[in-house]
Write an enzyme that holds these catalytic residues in place. Structure first.
Site, PDB file in Angstrom:
ATOM      1  N   ALA A 118     -14.896 -31.438  62.801  1.00  0.00           N
ATOM      2  CA  ALA A 118     -14.915 -32.267  61.595  1.00  0.00           C
ATOM      3  C   ALA A 118     -14.885 -31.431  60.326  1.00  0.00           C
ATOM      4  O   ALA A 118     -15.356 -31.852  59.276  1.00  0.00           O
ATOM      5  CB  ALA A 118     -16.163 -33.148  61.609  1.00  0.00           C
ATOM      6  N   ASN A 136     -22.583 -29.245  64.086  1.00  0.00           N
ATOM      7  CA  ASN A 136     -21.639 -28.411  64.823  1.00  0.00           C
ATOM      8  C   ASN A 136     -20.652 -27.770  63.858  1.00  0.00           C
ATOM      9  O   ASN A 136     -20.113 -26.693  64.127  1.00  0.00           O
ATOM     10  CB  ASN A 136     -20.901 -29.257  65.866  1.00  0.00           C
ATOM     11  N   HIS A 156     -18.579 -32.712  53.973  1.00  0.00           N
ATOM     12  CA  HIS A 156     -18.901 -31.291  54.105  1.00  0.00           C
ATOM     13  C   HIS A 156     -18.164 -30.506  53.022  1.00  0.00           C
ATOM     14  O   HIS A 156     -16.947 -30.632  52.876  1.00  0.00           O
ATOM     15  CB  HIS A 156     -18.485 -30.761  55.478  1.00  0.00           C
TER      16      HIS A 156
END
EC number: 1.4.1.21
Length: 270
Positions: free
Chosen positions: A123, A191, A221
């Site tokens: 991601a 992750n 993010h």
């Protein structure tokens, strides 16, 4: 299809189920041959309608049926899948990248057996640029993660420290530290930080901020890199999966793209 890479998937949830359906629909050079899941009955229902149903096997037996083993299961069973794949010299593709950080001995084992560990972008974005920058001097790498509070609920770090996020009315910084500690405290959430650390300057030097933010609807993010070769600032906003808000819809797509790259004639990106 005889020369196609055989793919096995451990876990048939939000990531593994999507990936399994995509492979069954047909991907050139790849063939789904085995799956494993903790809920065997649900797994049987999932693959019952497949055009070419794969074998349903135990987690530890996936590598016996495949050239490539994809881990898409809860972090608690990561080692079972990883060790069996590496022991048999397979290509191992983990989605629970955070679980790899405290188990770097698996790299030594892979060197012994000829296995390969290929970490998908997941991601995140810009790992090519981070990896390139890390070939030279790097001053700092940071990642700021903002998630809807529901996506952080139940994280071990929050439970251990009595931090409640569901009632938030404003953004709250719930963690600040390095990637190693972030992966340990938020195994289902960061992750991305682990992948960033492995691509760049390592988990001890990669710094992480995690925010519970009721004002966002997407897992967001932001990466910042200060290096001799470049200054990077990159942001990605991922739509959470309906099955599991802790992960984004792009994650299984990233793994699929990673698998395509194993067999495609043209591969774009370093």
């Amino acid at each position: 299809m005889a020369d196609s890479l055989r793919v096995a998937i451990g876990g048939l949830g939000a990531i593994g189920g999507h990936l399994a359906r995509a492979l069954d629909a047909g991907v050139e050079g790849l063939r789904l041959t085995a799956v494993a899941a903790r809920d065997q009955d649900k797994a049987r229902q999932t693959i019952a309608g497949f055009r070419n149903p794969p074998a349903l096997v135990a987690l530890a037996d996936l590598a016996e049926h495949a050239d490539v083993v994809v881990e898409a299961a809860p972090a608690a069973v990561f080692e079972t899948i990883a060790e069996s794949a590496i022991a048999r010299g397979r290509i191992f593709v983990p989605s629970s990248v955070g679980a790899l950080l405290p188990r770097m001995h698996l790299l030594d084992r892979a060197r012994e057996t000829g296995a390969r560990i290929i970490v998908p972008t997941g991601a995140l974005l810009g790992l090519d640029a981070v990896r390139a920058a890390a070939e030279g001097p790097v001053t700092s790498v940071t990642i700021e993660t903002r998630k809807p509070p529901r996506g952080l609920e139940g994280a071990p770090y929050l439970v251990e420290n009595g931090i409640e996020v569901l009632g938030l009315t404003a953004p709250r910084l719930v963690f600040k530290g390095n990637a190693f500690d972030a992966a340990r405290g938020f195994p289902a959430n960061v992750n991305v930080a682990a992948a960033l650390a492995l691509a760049g300057i390592g988990p001890e030097r990669t710094m992480v901020e995690i925010w519970g933010d009721p004002g966002v609807t997407r897992n967001t993010h932001t990466i910042r890199v200060e290096a001799a070769a470049a200054r990077l600032t990159m942001t990605i906003e991922n739509v959470p999966s309906e099955e599991n808000p802790r992960t984004g819809k792009i994650t299984p797509l990233s793994i699929l793209a990673c698998l395509r790259g194993l067999t495609s004639t043209l591969k774009v990106g370093s």
